[in-house]
Enzyme design. Sequence first.
Site, mmCIF file in Angstrom:
data_model
loop_
_atom_site.group_PDB
_atom_site.id
_atom_site.type_symbol
_atom_site.label_atom_id
_atom_site.label_comp_id
_atom_site.label_asym_id
_atom_site.label_seq_id
_atom_site.Cartn_x
_atom_site.Cartn_y
_atom_site.Cartn_z
ATOM 1 N N SER A 1 -9.844 -1.419 6.915
ATOM 2 C CA SER A 1 -9.281 -1.045 5.622
ATOM 3 C C SER A 1 -8.639 -2.160 4.813
ATOM 4 O O SER A 1 -8.281 -1.939 3.665
ATOM 5 C CB SER A 1 -8.259 0.087 5.799
ATOM 6 O OG SER A 1 -8.909 1.278 6.179
ATOM 7 N N SER B 1 -9.483 1.605 3.216
ATOM 8 C CA SER B 1 -8.611 2.474 2.451
ATOM 9 C C SER B 1 -7.575 1.739 1.606
ATOM 10 O O SER B 1 -6.843 2.378 0.837
ATOM 11 C CB SER B 1 -7.878 3.440 3.397
ATOM 12 O OG SER B 1 -7.050 2.729 4.312
ATOM 13 N N LYS C 1 0.829 -1.203 0.000
ATOM 14 C CA LYS C 1 0.000 0.000 0.000
ATOM 15 C C LYS C 1 0.868 1.258 0.000
ATOM 16 O O LYS C 1 1.988 1.258 0.551
ATOM 17 C CB LYS C 1 -0.898 -0.038 1.239
ATOM 18 C CG LYS C 1 -1.990 1.015 1.320
ATOM 19 C CD LYS C 1 -2.824 0.753 2.577
ATOM 20 C CE LYS C 1 -3.943 1.775 2.760
ATOM 21 N NZ LYS C 1 -4.732 1.484 3.981
#
Length: 470
Positions: free
Chosen positions: A181, A157, A81
Site C-alpha cells: 500500500s 491503499s 494517511k
Amino acid sequence: MSDSILDAHADALRDEYRSGATSPVEVLELTLARVEARNPAVNAIAHLDTPGAHAAAQASARRWADGTPLSPLDGVPVTIKDSVNAIGMPWRHGCAANADLPDARVDAPPAARLKEAGAVILGKTTMPDFGMMAAGVSSLYGITRNPWDTSRSTGGSSSGAGAALAAGIGFGAVGSDIAGSVRLPAGHCGLVALKPTQGRIPHTAPSTMRSAGPMGRTVDDVMDMFEVLSRPDTRDLWSLAPETSPDSREVLSPKGLRIGVLTELGAGFGADDQVLSVVEDAAAILRDAGADVSAMPPVFSDDPYPALDRLFQVRAATELESIRADLQPLVHQAIRQWCAPAAGYRATDFARDGEAVARSAERMRVACASFDYVIAPVLPVVGFAAEDCGLDPAYPLAHCGFTAWFNQTAQPASALCFGMSTGMPVGIQVIGPRFADREVLRLTKWLEQNRPVTIAWPAPVAAVSTGGGN
C-alpha cells in the site's frame, strides 16, 4: 515568492531556511495555495489541519532563525494517511460509516515522530475503506485520481499520499503497507516508497504484516523520513532496537552484488510487456555496472493467493462487524461483497490458511536468499481506471502479488519509478534481506541516479468531479 521551491528536493528547502531566503511559514502558505489549486483535480486531501500546520511552521521558523532546527524535517511540509492517528484530527479509515467518530486523542508513533522532528503536518490523505483495496476508491472520500492522468488510478491503499506527492503537495508522506500500500501508489504515481522490515518503523496497532512506510519524490527525501520514523516506540511490541548501521547517504554500488530479477510468480497476474521492459532496463543497467544479474524462476507452482486473500477477508469482515449494524451498508459495496464469505469460515479454516501463507512466504524467502538483492515489478500493469477497485473487481487485492509476499517475509522493499509507458510511470521494486533497509535505499538511490528517464512532475489544476465511491 515563487512556488517553484515546492518542486525542489528538501535539501534545497533547508538551504533556503538556513540562509533566511524563505521560512517555514512562507513555504506553508505556498503549499496551502497549491492545495487549493491542485487538490480539486486529484482529491488527495482527506483533512487539512491549517491551524496545526501554522503553529508548527511558526515554531519551526523560530528554530531556524535561532539556528537550532530539530532535524532535517524541521519545517518541511508532510502529510499522513487517514489511518494514522494524530491528536485533534479525524480517523475515518476511508469509510463513510466512520464519518462521525470523534477526533483522535493520541498520536500514533509515526505522527509522534514527525512532531518531535519539527515537521509541518499539513493534514491527512485519502484511502479506500479499511485499507483493503489497492485502488483510490472510498465510500467516504470518493475517487482519488492520478496527477499524471486524472482518468487513471493512484493505486492504494495510500492513495491520497501518492496523489498529493505527485501533485507537488508536501515533500514526504506517511502511508501504511499491508500488501503493497505504499509501493503500489508509488508505482502508479512515479514516486519513491519503502515498505520497511517489519518492526523497523513502529506503528499501532502492532502487526507482523502491516507497516507504516515513508513516501517521497526522491530517495533522499524518503531517507529523511525513514530516519525520523524508524526511532523506536514501546507501544509497538514488534518495534526493533535502534539501527546500528551508519546513516550513509552514499549510493550502494551494484558492482559485485548478486541481483535476482523476479518477473514471474508462477501464479496470479503476470506482468505486461511494458512493465517487463522497464524491469529488464534496470537489470541491464545493473549488469553493465558490474552486478551479477540472474533471472529468477517462477516462485510458486500452485497459486498461493487464495489463502492470503481469505486472511484479508477475515480482517475486513472483523472491521465490518465492529461497525454499528445500521451503518454497515455505508461501507463500500465492493468491500462488503468481497469479505462476506468470511462469515462462514471456521477458526480451523483460518489457522490452515495462516499456515499455508507461512509456507508460501518461506518459499519466497528461500527464492530470494540466493541473492544480495532482488528487483521486481511493483504491479503487473501500467495502471487502470480511477473508478476501478482493482484488476479483478471481485478481489480488490488480487493484483498485489509482486508486493504482498514481502509483507509476509518481513523483508524491506522499496519502489522507484524507472520508466514511462504511454505517459504513465512504471515502477520497480528493490528487495533486500531483513534489517537491510538503509542498504535497500542506498541501492535504490544508485538506480535513481542511473535511470533512463527524467521525471517532469505534472501540475493538475482542472477540476474533476470525484463522485461517490459506493
